[in-house]
Write a protein that holds these residues in place. Sequence first.
Motif, PDB file in Angstrom:
ATOM      1  N   ALA A  79     -31.738 -73.783  -8.858  1.00 53.06           N
ATOM      2  CA  ALA A  79     -32.018 -73.079  -7.637  1.00 53.06           C
ATOM      3  C   ALA A  79     -32.167 -74.231  -6.507  1.00 53.06           C
ATOM      4  CB  ALA A  79     -33.620 -72.528  -7.539  1.00 53.06           C
ATOM      5  N   THR A  80     -32.259 -73.721  -5.415  1.00 51.84           N
ATOM      6  CA  THR A  80     -32.383 -74.752  -4.079  1.00 51.84           C
ATOM      7  C   THR A  80     -33.878 -74.645  -3.593  1.00 51.84           C
ATOM      8  OG1 THR A  80     -30.030 -74.667  -3.273  1.00 51.84           O
ATOM      9  CG2 THR A  80     -31.819 -75.213  -1.791  1.00 51.84           C
ATOM     10  N   VAL A  81     -34.738 -75.609  -3.481  1.00 50.95           N
ATOM     11  CA  VAL A  81     -36.182 -75.779  -3.028  1.00 50.95           C
ATOM     12  C   VAL A  81     -36.128 -76.497  -1.810  1.00 50.95           C
ATOM     13  CG1 VAL A  81     -36.680 -75.360  -5.585  1.00 50.95           C
ATOM     14  CG2 VAL A  81     -36.401 -77.810  -4.550  1.00 50.95           C
ATOM     15  N   THR A  82     -37.325 -75.896  -1.096  1.00 50.56           N
ATOM     16  CA  THR A  82     -37.854 -76.541  -0.027  1.00 50.56           C
ATOM     17  C   THR A  82     -38.989 -77.590  -0.124  1.00 50.56           C
ATOM     18  OG1 THR A  82     -37.072 -74.614   1.079  1.00 50.56           O
ATOM     19  CG2 THR A  82     -38.679 -76.002   2.342  1.00 50.56           C
ATOM     20  N   VAL A  83     -38.825 -78.689   0.514  1.00 47.73           N
ATOM     21  CA  VAL A  83     -39.890 -79.454   0.301  1.00 47.73           C
ATOM     22  C   VAL A  83     -41.318 -79.001   1.287  1.00 47.73           C
ATOM     23  CG1 VAL A  83     -40.521 -81.842   1.209  1.00 47.73           C
ATOM     24  CG2 VAL A  83     -38.616 -81.615   0.375  1.00 47.73           C
ATOM     25  N   GLN A  84     -42.357 -79.154   0.676  1.00 46.04           N
ATOM     26  CA  GLN A  84     -43.624 -78.909   1.261  1.00 46.04           C
ATOM     27  C   GLN A  84     -44.264 -80.202   1.920  1.00 46.04           C
ATOM     28  OE1 GLN A  84     -46.393 -76.872  -1.016  1.00 46.04           O
ATOM     29  NE2 GLN A  84     -45.349 -75.014  -1.171  1.00 46.04           N
ATOM     30  N   SER A  85     -44.130 -81.131   1.199  1.00 53.11           N
ATOM     31  CA  SER A  85     -44.899 -82.557   1.498  1.00 53.11           C
ATOM     32  C   SER A  85     -44.230 -83.625   0.557  1.00 53.11           C
ATOM     33  CB  SER A  85     -46.233 -82.673   1.541  1.00 53.11           C
ATOM     34  OG  SER A  85     -46.738 -82.288   0.161  1.00 53.11           O
ATOM     35  N   VAL A  86     -44.306 -85.060   1.461  1.00 52.70           N
ATOM     36  CA  VAL A  86     -44.168 -85.981   0.971  1.00 52.70           C
ATOM     37  C   VAL A  86     -45.241 -87.006   0.915  1.00 52.70           C
ATOM     38  CG1 VAL A  86     -42.575 -87.924   0.580  1.00 52.70           C
ATOM     39  CG2 VAL A  86     -41.685 -85.765   0.986  1.00 52.70           C
ATOM     40  N   GLU A  87     -45.751 -87.579  -0.079  1.00 55.34           N
ATOM     41  CA  GLU A  87     -47.263 -88.115   0.181  1.00 55.34           C
ATOM     42  C   GLU A  87     -47.206 -89.277  -0.519  1.00 55.34           C
ATOM     43  OE1 GLU A  87     -52.048 -87.530  -0.807  1.00 55.34           O
ATOM     44  OE2 GLU A  87     -50.463 -86.169  -1.292  1.00 55.34           O
ATOM     45  N   SER A  88     -47.597 -90.571   0.174  1.00 54.62           N
ATOM     46  CA  SER A  88     -48.170 -91.724  -0.688  1.00 54.62           C
ATOM     47  C   SER A  88     -49.137 -91.733  -1.588  1.00 54.62           C
ATOM     48  CB  SER A  88     -48.404 -92.899   0.375  1.00 54.62           C
ATOM     49  OG  SER A  88     -48.520 -94.198  -0.539  1.00 54.62           O
ATOM     50  N   VAL A  89     -48.856 -91.959  -2.869  1.00 51.29           N
ATOM     51  CA  VAL A  89     -49.970 -92.080  -3.846  1.00 51.29           C
ATOM     52  C   VAL A  89     -50.372 -93.322  -4.596  1.00 51.29           C
ATOM     53  CG1 VAL A  89     -49.681 -89.497  -4.173  1.00 51.29           C
ATOM     54  CG2 VAL A  89     -48.170 -91.123  -5.494  1.00 51.29           C
ATOM     55  N   GLY A  90     -49.696 -94.366  -4.134  1.00 47.87           N
ATOM     56  CA  GLY A  90     -49.949 -95.499  -4.799  1.00 47.87           C
ATOM     57  C   GLY A  90     -48.994 -96.412  -4.186  1.00 47.87           C
ATOM     58  N   PRO A  91     -48.884 -97.856  -4.654  1.00 49.38           N
ATOM     59  CA  PRO A  91     -47.754 -98.822  -4.278  1.00 49.38           C
ATOM     60  C   PRO A  91     -46.443 -98.504  -4.434  1.00 49.38           C
ATOM     61  CG  PRO A  91     -49.534-100.044  -5.204  1.00 49.38           C
ATOM     62  CD  PRO A  91     -49.723 -98.443  -5.624  1.00 49.38           C
TER      63      PRO A  91
END
Length: 208
Positions: A3-15
């Motif tokens: 499938a092709t999926v859409t990005v909801q978010s990109v979040e820093s979660v650590g170094p």
Amino acid sequence: MDATVTVQSVESVGPDTVAVTFDSPDEFDAKPGQFVRLTADVGGESESRFYTVSSPDTDGSFETTVGLDGGEFAASLADLEPGDTVDVSGPFGEDYYEGEPRAVVLAGGPGIGPAVAIAEAALDAGNEAAVVYQSDAPAHTDRLDRVRDRGGSVVVTADDVDDAVTDAVTGVDGETAFVYGFAEFVDDATAALTDAGFDGETKVENFG
């Protein structure tokens, strides 16, 4: 499935680590500890890499955790913005959480993604969870704190995991060990389980 999926978010979660959350395609049902193949454009070429699901479920969305030491492909995922799309295939893998009454998750480096997913899924189901995480630059510390707050056991160490594994293993019926990480960590963690006298089922995903 593909499938092709859409990005909801990109979040820093650590170094040097980000969590990328995608819309789940219809009928997509990945379990904590399974992995997917993501395909994206990198420098004008289509490339693919495998990433373990790091969300406790895939209802409506799913998350993968991406270490930025993974080269150009990882960097391209970190640069995604909400509304961008990538292709996904899967899920793959047989070593995932299946409702075991106590999950002992041993994670090295990138194994933290499936570790937090499994711990959260176990607690959501009213079961027990223990996480032993070897890292000198830990990621997902907020989620690990929440696992502790909910009654889970969490040990984060830059040193060997032998003592922490011994403390995490209880021997209760149905206790299952999950080991995720690169080959050296997998070898050390499985040896620590043996030294701790663990004789339950062990599920292992070796990242190479």
